[in-house]
Scaffold this active site. Structure first.
Site, PDB file in Angstrom:
ATOM      1  N   GLU A  57     -12.673   4.289   5.775  1.00  0.00           N
ATOM      2  CA  GLU A  57     -12.924   3.451   6.957  1.00  0.00           C
ATOM      3  C   GLU A  57     -13.876   3.549   7.969  1.00  0.00           C
ATOM      4  OE1 GLU A  57      -7.937   3.400   7.514  1.00  0.00           O
ATOM      5  OE2 GLU A  57      -9.434   5.250   7.613  1.00  0.00           O
TER       6      GLU A  57
ATOM      7  N   ARG B 200      -8.498  -1.440   8.429  1.00  0.00           N
ATOM      8  CA  ARG B 200      -9.612  -0.281   8.096  1.00  0.00           C
ATOM      9  C   ARG B 200      -9.846   0.604   9.075  1.00  0.00           C
ATOM     10  NH1 ARG B 200     -14.222  -1.611   3.485  1.00  0.00           N
ATOM     11  NH2 ARG B 200     -14.412   0.118   2.883  1.00  0.00           N
ATOM     12  N   CYS B 201      -8.753   1.222   9.777  1.00  0.00           N
ATOM     13  CA  CYS B 201      -9.003   2.289  10.644  1.00  0.00           C
ATOM     14  C   CYS B 201      -7.701   3.118  10.635  1.00  0.00           C
ATOM     15  CB  CYS B 201      -9.030   1.810  11.993  1.00  0.00           C
ATOM     16  SG  CYS B 201      -7.429   1.152  12.678  1.00  0.00           S
TER      17      CYS B 201
ATOM     18  N   GLN C 128       0.613  -1.174   0.095  1.00  0.00           N
ATOM     19  CA  GLN C 128       0.051  -0.029  -0.041  1.00  0.00           C
ATOM     20  C   GLN C 128       1.058   1.433  -0.062  1.00  0.00           C
ATOM     21  OE1 GLN C 128      -3.234  -2.256   2.744  1.00  0.00           O
ATOM     22  NE2 GLN C 128      -3.313  -0.001   2.958  1.00  0.00           N
TER      23      GLN C 128
HETATM   24  N1  MCN Z   1     -13.945   9.644  -1.773  1.00  0.00           N
HETATM   25  C1  MCN Z   1     -14.971  10.511  -2.351  1.00  0.00           C
HETATM   26  N2  MCN Z   1     -15.423  11.554  -1.621  1.00  0.00           N
HETATM   27  C2  MCN Z   1     -14.790  11.769  -0.263  1.00  0.00           C
HETATM   28  C3  MCN Z   1     -13.947  10.696   0.353  1.00  0.00           C
HETATM   29  C4  MCN Z   1     -13.511   9.809  -0.493  1.00  0.00           C
HETATM   30  O1  MCN Z   1     -15.559  10.251  -3.323  1.00  0.00           O
HETATM   31  N3  MCN Z   1     -15.191  13.155   0.410  1.00  0.00           N
HETATM   32  C5  MCN Z   1     -13.612   8.670  -2.486  1.00  0.00           C
HETATM   33  C6  MCN Z   1     -12.075   8.510  -2.732  1.00  0.00           C
HETATM   34  O2  MCN Z   1     -11.615   9.443  -3.808  1.00  0.00           O
HETATM   35  C7  MCN Z   1     -11.514   7.275  -2.969  1.00  0.00           C
HETATM   36  C8  MCN Z   1     -12.389   6.377  -1.906  1.00  0.00           C
HETATM   37  O3  MCN Z   1     -13.456   7.435  -1.877  1.00  0.00           O
HETATM   38  O4  MCN Z   1     -11.659   6.660  -4.356  1.00  0.00           O
HETATM   39  C9  MCN Z   1     -11.950   6.287  -0.731  1.00  0.00           C
HETATM   40  O5  MCN Z   1     -11.109   7.355  -0.198  1.00  0.00           O
HETATM   41  P1  MCN Z   1     -10.332   7.826   1.393  1.00  0.00           P
HETATM   42  O6  MCN Z   1     -11.436   8.003   2.273  1.00  0.00           O
HETATM   43  O7  MCN Z   1      -9.752   8.979   0.811  1.00  0.00           O
HETATM   44  O8  MCN Z   1      -9.554   6.567   1.450  1.00  0.00           O
HETATM   45  P2  MCN Z   1      -8.208   5.894   1.114  1.00  0.00           P
HETATM   46  O9  MCN Z   1      -8.340   6.085  -0.535  1.00  0.00           O
HETATM   47  O10 MCN Z   1      -6.832   6.616   1.497  1.00  0.00           O
HETATM   48  O11 MCN Z   1      -8.435   4.287   0.933  1.00  0.00           O
HETATM   49  C10 MCN Z   1      -7.824   4.004   2.144  1.00  0.00           C
HETATM   50  C11 MCN Z   1      -8.909   3.210   2.855  1.00  0.00           C
HETATM   51  C12 MCN Z   1      -8.258   2.255   3.805  1.00  0.00           C
HETATM   52  S1  MCN Z   1      -7.164   2.860   4.927  1.00  0.00           S
HETATM   53  C13 MCN Z   1      -8.747   0.934   4.010  1.00  0.00           C
HETATM   54  S2  MCN Z   1      -7.904   0.076   5.349  1.00  0.00           S
HETATM   55  C14 MCN Z   1      -9.572   0.280   3.040  1.00  0.00           C
HETATM   56  C15 MCN Z   1     -10.404   1.424   2.473  1.00  0.00           C
HETATM   57  O12 MCN Z   1      -9.856   2.790   2.053  1.00  0.00           O
HETATM   58  N4  MCN Z   1      -9.116  -0.551   2.284  1.00  0.00           N
HETATM   59  C16 MCN Z   1      -9.896  -0.972   0.906  1.00  0.00           C
HETATM   60  N5  MCN Z   1     -11.381   0.997   1.561  1.00  0.00           N
HETATM   61  C17 MCN Z   1     -11.033  -0.333   0.831  1.00  0.00           C
HETATM   62  N6  MCN Z   1     -11.638  -0.548  -0.096  1.00  0.00           N
HETATM   63  C18 MCN Z   1     -11.419  -1.651  -1.043  1.00  0.00           C
HETATM   64  N7  MCN Z   1     -12.282  -1.781  -2.166  1.00  0.00           N
HETATM   65  N8  MCN Z   1     -10.496  -2.124  -0.764  1.00  0.00           N
HETATM   66  C19 MCN Z   1      -9.581  -2.114   0.157  1.00  0.00           C
HETATM   67  O13 MCN Z   1      -8.483  -2.530   0.503  1.00  0.00           O
HETATM   68 CU1  CUN Z   2      -6.195   1.371   8.784  1.00  0.00          CU
HETATM   69  S1  CUN Z   2      -5.906  -0.043   7.737  1.00  0.00           S
HETATM   70 MO1  CUN Z   2      -6.128   1.076   6.129  1.00  0.00          MO
HETATM   71  O1  CUN Z   2      -5.149   2.325   7.180  1.00  0.00           O
HETATM   72  O2  CUN Z   2      -4.480   0.764   5.148  1.00  0.00           O
END
Ligand code: MCN
Ligand code: CUN
Length: 795
Positions: A740, A369-370, A222
């Site tokens: 998360e 996922r946190c 990641q």
């Molecule tokens: N998004 C959006 N509008 C927002 C916030 C987010 O449209 N206001 C969209 C983002 O652009 C992105 C998605 O939602 O496409 C998730 O965005 P974000 O909250 O920024 O999280 P990350 O992209 O950093 O993803 C990490 C988070 C984590 S830490 C874990 S653990 C997890 C999760 O995402 N693992 C996943 N969701 C997952 N989903 C899938 N399918 N697979 C994983 O391994």
């Molecule tokens: Cu906390 S599990 Mo995600 O942060 O990759």
């Protein structure tokens, strides 16, 4: 000409279908195991059957004799290259291959590299290891008991099994709050180990080329840039000669943040053999040895005024980290961001003490996922809130509403020092209560109770610090936490965007293009997004803790704005007016006094390569590094209703509603997918995922017969609400993280609902997973049920 319709071009707010799904649903994804390189060999790992034992000898001779075997690696051989141990993200060390002792069941003892994985596996079985069993520790109580064996006797200054003893908050103020309290509510519980269990296990293909001195590693990570830095520092290879490629990832969920021994061994094997070496972990290997989460004990108490006001909170947590302290977390926070607990509540004083200990279990503490340890923090918070309201005899919703941080109180400094900038907590709660039909359900519940039916309702709210950095406060191993985006607009106005994040299923290829569309008016379908290759992507800290949108997503907006600034100069040149006379609307610059005279962003792009003003550097590309001023704080309210069958302990979800406020939603459909996925995992943790340890340190439940992944059949329906939107005041497009939230806030809603159904029996806690036998025991004997290890092996 006029401004483009943002939704039509796939901009902000468009529920655009995920572009990556074009290849995923066709079976055309490119995962690590899909990659085959010429001359590639295969590696398998021999794991320890015992949880704690001294290694008296390892005899590999029979393995070497098997035709097709190229290399057998042991800890002793790793040690000659100073690679038997590696540093962890938490300033500890972790054994790559065991030398002196094995410290958990499933620990890596040796590796075989052979022509195919079957030969390698057979050869692993031909290795003779002579173990001398040692006493085993499976929980923090045993770890600190007098005379406990010291698990980490490899470390010079490690007298016992305590890793850290940490405190935060205002002790004196909290003591005073407890002196003034009318009532003190207490709760003890254990948040069990849970495992991210992505569909794709971990794996790597290391390819060292002696001729070019270049090491290329395809791997399930990641955070590719952090891996490159780690390889450079640990293996002492020059950084520019290391290329980490993280191809498609079949789910990460935190499991793919740490550095695993398999990665290191495949790299060394490739260097020694000068051939590509592939390691693909199997499901049992993944479940028994990689990145566990949670395993935290809570002892909490709350000082309350009779009218329901919370005066103070005391929390002590004991975290069981397993044999090596390998949490992924910002370096200053010894137990992740556990002190985010109670952030959404206006609590005058709080004090948290946290102790971390070693045990004979696989390294734990990776987040699942946190945002680091926020899941535990929010779970404790909402379980404690429920217990406190019950102790006061107060309504669950009224108690929360009374103690929430109010809309007009932002910015709000939490008792543990975080600064919250925005939110509408009471509104989220109200939307949730209305959706679930709160008053009516309470009436129904009372009626049903009279007839011996057990109905329950559980509320859980959460707020989560997402988007580490800022770099002032957050670093990993000294590397400051920020992120990046690099945008190249080609002459026809099509573009390629790269970021330092790494999607694992979250849909970055879709959503980042939407941000570009929003900022530049280039249709999202004209922007290709690429992540995960350290030779091409700008440096970034990777994807975890839902930091991508708050940080990399912000960088995407910022780099687009840099591009727009240059395009404006090009537009002025093309329109033959001064820059000040040029106005912007989506996709187009025009002359303020003559709006019909304009040029599109695509025309500006062409001009950047064919008709630039004198003295202007050609091209239309840029990079932005974004260091956020603060974290983003999404908020959510989850409400579950259940019916518990007292005869069997089986409980069914009647309804679940989710109200998430993650600020501006880039892609509402993806956001809903993230919430549904998180709620499914929350339900799984609360109801059915059983993995633990017996007194001998055997991992019980490390298979998908016990550790159940809910399918569409078991998963309840979720009703999602999106009407509360509090834009993040400091994020360039007002977005907060969401990835998360549901997994963080969800579990407590289910548990609270079951405990509520048992209301009046005196049952305060049942540890997750709330398996039918545990619920039956609580309902029948009116007692709390602990799930803390050790368990009987036949449980
Ligand atoms: N998004 C959006 N509008 C927002 C916030 C987010 O449209 N206001 C969209 C983002 O652009 C992105 C998605 O939602 O496409 C998730 O965005 P974000 O909250 O920024 O999280 P990350 O992209 O950093 O993803 C990490 C988070 C984590 S830490 C874990 S653990 C997890 C999760 O995402 N693992 C996943 N969701 C997952 N989903 C899938 N399918 N697979 C994983 O391994
Ligand atoms: Cu906390 S599990 Mo995600 O942060 O990759």
């Amino acid at each position: 000409m006029s401004a483009l319709d943002e939704i039509k071009i796939g901009g902000l707010g468009a529920s655009r279908k995920r572009v990556e799904d074009n290849r995923f649903i066709r079976g055309k994804g490119n995962y690590t195991d899909d990659i085959a390189l010429p001359g590639m060999l295969h590696m398998e790992i021999l794991r320890s059957p015992l949880a704690h034992a001294r290694i008296k000898s390892i005899d590999t001779s029979k393995a070497w004799d098997i035709p097709g075997v190229h290399l057998v690696l042991t800890g002793e051989m790793m040690a000659t290259r100073n690679l038997a141990w590696m540093p962890t993200l938490s300033y500890d060390t972790q054994a790559v291959l065991a030398t002196d002792k094995v410290r958990f069941q499933g620990q890596e003892v040796a590796c075989v590299i052979a022509d195919d994985p079957y030969i390698a596996k057979d050869a692993c079985e031909a290795i003779d290891v002579d173990y001398e069993p040692l006493p085993v520790i499976v929980n923090p109580r045993q770890a600190v008991a007098e005379g406990a064996p010291v698990i980490r006797d490899d470390k010079e200054n490690q007298a016992g099994n305590v890793i850290y003893d940490w405190e935060v908050g205002d002790k004196a103020g909290t003591d005073r709050a407890f002196e003034q309290a009318d009532l003190v509510s207490k709760l003890q519980l254990h948040y069990p180990r849970s495992h991210p269990s992505p569909i794709e296990c971990c794996g790597s293909i290391a390819d060292f080329n002696r001729a070019t001195s270049k090491l290329t590693v395809y791997m399930t990570t990641q955070a590719p840039h952090i891996i490159r830095a780690a390889v450079a520092l640990v293996a002492e290879l020059p950084e520019h000669m290391i290329r980490i490629i993280s191809p498609d990832i079949g789910g990460g969920f935190g499991n793919k943040v740490p550095v695993y021994p398999g990665y290191v061994c495949s790299i060394l094997a490739s260097i020694l053999l000068e051939r590509p070496v592939k390691w693909i972990e199997d499901k049992s290997g993944n479940l028994i040895s990689t990145g566990f989460a949670r395993d935290v004990y809570l002892d909490g108490e709350m000082a309350l005024r009779r009218d329901g006001k919370i005066l103070g909170v005391r929390i002590h947590t004991d975290a069981d980290h397993g044999a090596f302290f390998s949490d992924a977390q910002p370096s200053k926070f010894k137990i992740g961001l556990m002190h985010s607990a109670f952030a959404a509540y206006d609590i005058p004083a709080a004090h948290l003490t946290a102790r971390g200990t070693y045990s004979n279990k696989a390294p734990g503490g990776v987040a699942y996922r946190c945002s680091f340890r926020v899941t535990e923090a929010m779970f404790f918070q909402e379980r404690m809130i429920q217990a406190a309201a019950d102790d006061l005899g107060m309504d669950q919703a009224a108690f929360r509403r009374m103690n929430f941080v109010r809309d007009e109180d932002f910015p709000h400094r939490t008792p543990f020092g975080f600064l919250l900038d925005s939110g509408q907590y009471a509104k989220c709660l109200d939307v949730g209560l209305k959706a679930v039909g709160y008053e009516e359900f309470r009436r129904e519940q009372a009626e049903a109770r009279k007839r011996g039916r057990l109905l329950g309702l559980g509320i859980s709210t959460m707020t989560e610090p997402l988007g580490a950095g800022n770099s002032r406060e957050y670093d990993i191993l000294g590397i400051k936490m920020f992120d990046s985006a690099d945008l190249k607009v080609h002459m026809t106005g099509k573009a390629i965007l790269r970021t330092g994040a790494k999607t694992q299923g979250q849909g970055h290829e879709t959503t980042w293009a939407q941000i570009v569309a929003h900022e530049l008016g280039i249709p999202a379908e004209d922007v290709v997004v690429e992540e995960g290759d350290t030779d091409t992507a700008p440096f970034g800290m990777g994807t975890y803790a839902s930091r991508s949108t708050p940080v990399a997503g912000a960088a995407v907006a910022m780099v687009s704005r840099k591009i727009r600034a240059k395009a404006r100069k090009l537009a002025a040149h093309l329109l033959e007016v001064s820059e000040e006379d040029v106005e912007w609307e989506l996709g187009r610059f025009y002359v303020r006094s003559a709006p019909d005279r304009g040029v599109t962003i695509q025309e500006c792009a062409m001009a950047a390569y064919s008709n630039m003003p004198d003295g202007m550097e050609p091209g239309l590309e840029n990079t932005a590094y974004y260091d956020p001023p603060n974290l983003t704080w999404p908020f959510a309210c989850y409400i579950v209703t259940v019916e518990v069958d007292p005869q069997t302990g089986v409980w069914d979800v009647l309804k679940m509603v989710a109200v998430d406020d993650c600020g501006v939603r880039i892609n509402p459909m993806i956001v809903e997918g993230q919430i549904m996925g998180g709620l499914t995992e929350a339900y799984a943790m609360a109801s059915m995922q059983f993995i633990t340890f017996d007194a001998d340190g055997n991992c019980v439940g490390s298979n998908y017969m016990d550790y159940l992944l809910p399918s569409a059949w078991e998963t309840p329906g979720f009703e999602l609400h999106s009407e509360v939107v509090t834009p993040c005041p400091h994020h360039p497009i007002g977005a907060k993280g969401i990835g998360e939230c549901a997994a963080v806030g969800g579990p407590a809603a289910f548990v609270n609902a079951v405990i509520d159904a048992l209301g009046g029996t005196g049952v305060r806690n049942i540890d997750m997973p709330l398996l039918p036998d545990r619920v039956w025991e609580a309902a029948t004997y009116h007692r709390d049920v602990s799930g803390a290890p050790p368990v009987r092996a036949d449980d």
